[in-house]
Design an enzyme around this catalytic site. Structure first.
Site, PDB file in Angstrom:
ATOM      1  CG  ASP A  37      -1.890  14.662  -1.117  1.00  0.00           C
ATOM      2  OD1 ASP A  37      -2.592  15.499  -1.701  1.00  0.00           O
ATOM      3  OD2 ASP A  37      -0.683  14.479  -1.391  1.00  0.00           O
ATOM      4  CG  HIS A  38      -8.379  12.441  -1.266  1.00  0.00           C
ATOM      5  ND1 HIS A  38      -9.580  11.763  -1.289  1.00  0.00           N
ATOM      6  CD2 HIS A  38      -7.447  11.512  -0.942  1.00  0.00           C
ATOM      7  CE1 HIS A  38      -9.388  10.495  -0.973  1.00  0.00           C
ATOM      8  NE2 HIS A  38      -8.098  10.325  -0.751  1.00  0.00           N
ATOM      9  CB  SER A 105      -0.512   2.084  -5.619  1.00  0.00           C
ATOM     10  OG  SER A 105      -1.662   1.539  -4.989  1.00  0.00           O
ATOM     11  N   GLY A 106      -2.273   5.045  -4.984  1.00  0.00           N
ATOM     12  CA  GLY A 106      -3.216   6.036  -5.484  1.00  0.00           C
ATOM     13  C   GLY A 106      -4.629   5.546  -5.699  1.00  0.00           C
ATOM     14  CD  GLU A 107      -8.601   6.699  -2.754  1.00  0.00           C
ATOM     15  OE1 GLU A 107      -9.809   6.402  -2.756  1.00  0.00           O
ATOM     16  OE2 GLU A 107      -8.108   7.498  -1.956  1.00  0.00           O
ATOM     17  CG  ASN A 110      -7.794  11.667  -4.842  1.00  0.00           C
ATOM     18  OD1 ASN A 110      -8.602  12.543  -4.575  1.00  0.00           O
ATOM     19  ND2 ASN A 110      -7.710  10.537  -4.154  1.00  0.00           N
ATOM     20  CB  SER A 173      -4.611  -3.111  -0.134  1.00  0.00           C
ATOM     21  OG  SER A 173      -4.035  -3.109  -1.432  1.00  0.00           O
ATOM     22  N   GLY A 174      -2.507  -5.867   0.073  1.00  0.00           N
ATOM     23  CA  GLY A 174      -2.383  -7.240  -0.379  1.00  0.00           C
ATOM     24  C   GLY A 174      -0.932  -7.671  -0.379  1.00  0.00           C
ATOM     25  CB  THR A 191      -7.479   1.839   5.629  1.00  0.00           C
ATOM     26  OG1 THR A 191      -7.674   0.959   4.512  1.00  0.00           O
ATOM     27  CG2 THR A 191      -6.627   3.029   5.192  1.00  0.00           C
TER      28      THR A 191
END
Length: 323
Positions: A37-38, A105-107, A110, A173-174, A191
């Site tokens: 979803d980008h 939590s997004g990039e 985007n 991721s953490g 990922t």
């Protein structure tokens, strides 16, 4: 039993093509599907970024068996969590119970398009936690009023709710995201084949819940062609989430990966048509503890050949190895 999934990669195909691809993936026997979803592709060479939720609605009508899932949606910047809840409930109805809502939590790539800056990762995790709580409340079917640190909701209610709300997955991721996922999610998303992430998820309440990984692959009858294509479109993959989440534009990804060599990419992404290479790449996820692995075939125009090969060769090889 390990479930093998197909990825509708919205960064490398147009909307009609994506729907056609998932229809063929269902026919080929993939166990589930996921959808990115980008608003932007990572690199210009990928060339696409249609609206994922329209694609999901069409896919829900065009398929009948294969599960659907966002991998992942950010419910905090481009979308308000109340709107994400409505979209997810509608997709669950259209798909007759086949949809899972994957959140993250997004990039910056985007989410920057709506303005407002890009906060630090701790703030983004706070926002994600609050968003999940709002979505859960709306899934319960009542009017929701919320005055939070990051979001307000004014007497919202979902008028079309499925009998079973979509399960919610959270990307990790953490340690902090693992704690959030363990407490609030129905499944975990990652990922990278890192067992430590799943162990942390389990410590915080995730034990026994599904864990979904994603693996890029590049099938081609000619391995050199596959390596070249993987380098052209996916050389950003090795940056890691902490870098990728901060870069704001495809040109930023191009600059950050300008010294990545084709052989570097080939060392982390299985390329060619030897199923043994793909099996070994999947094995890393299985041994880390993932129960589902969504494969990403690199190259939009290569999907038909990849799906034919998967049906005849790859899926049988994976199932004979992992059950």
């Amino acid at each position: 039993m390990t479930h093998i999934g197909y990825t509708m990669m919205t960064e490398q195909s147009g909307p009609r093509e994506l729907v056609g691809h998932v229809v063929r993936a269902e026919e080929a026997g993939f166990d589930f599907s996921v959808t990115s979803d980008h608003y932007f592709p990572w690199l210009r060479s990928q060339g696409h970024a249609p609206y994922a939720w329209s694609v999901l609605g069409a896919a829900a009508q065009a398929t009948s068996r294969i599960p659907l899932m966002t991998y992942v949606t950010c419910p905090t910047f481009r979308y308000h969590p109340a709107v994400v809840a409505q979209k997810a409930a509608t997709t669950q109805l259209l798909s007759e119970g086949r949809f899972r809502l994957g959140l993250g939590s997004g990039e910056n790539l985007n989410e920057h398009v709506v303005g407002g800056g890009w906060p630090s990762v701790d703030v983004r995790h706070e926002m994600l936690e609050e968003a999940v709580e709002i979505i859960r409340a709306l899934f319960e079917g009542e009017h929701v009023n919320h005055r939070g640190t990051h979001f307000d909701v004014e007497s919202a209610r979902l008028w079309d709710l499925p009998d079973r709300p979509p399960p919610i997955g959270v990307a990790v991721s953490g340690e902090r995201s693992c704690a959030l996922a363990g407490r609030l999610a129905d499944l975990v998303i990652a990922t990278e084949p890192e067992a430590g992430l799943l162990e942390s998820f389990d410590r915080h309440g995730g034990a026994g819940k599904p864990r979904v990984g994603q693996l890029p692959v590049c099938y081609d009858p000619d391995r050199a062609t596959a390596v070249e294509r993987a380098h052209s479109q996916f050389r950003w993959f090795g940056n890691g989430w902490k870098v990728n989440s901060e870069l704001p534009h495809p040109d930023s990804f191009a600059s950050a990966t300008q010294f990545v060599r084709p052989e570097d990419v080939a060392g982390s992404i299985p390329c060619g048509n030897d199923p043994a290479d793909f099996v070994e790449a999947v094995r890393a996820y299985v041994e880390a503890g993932f129960t589902e692995i969504a494969l990403v075939q690199i190259g939009g125009d290569t999907q038909p050949g990849y799906l034919d090969w998967s049906e005849k060769t790859l899926l049988p090889a994976l199932r004979s190895t992992f059950g």
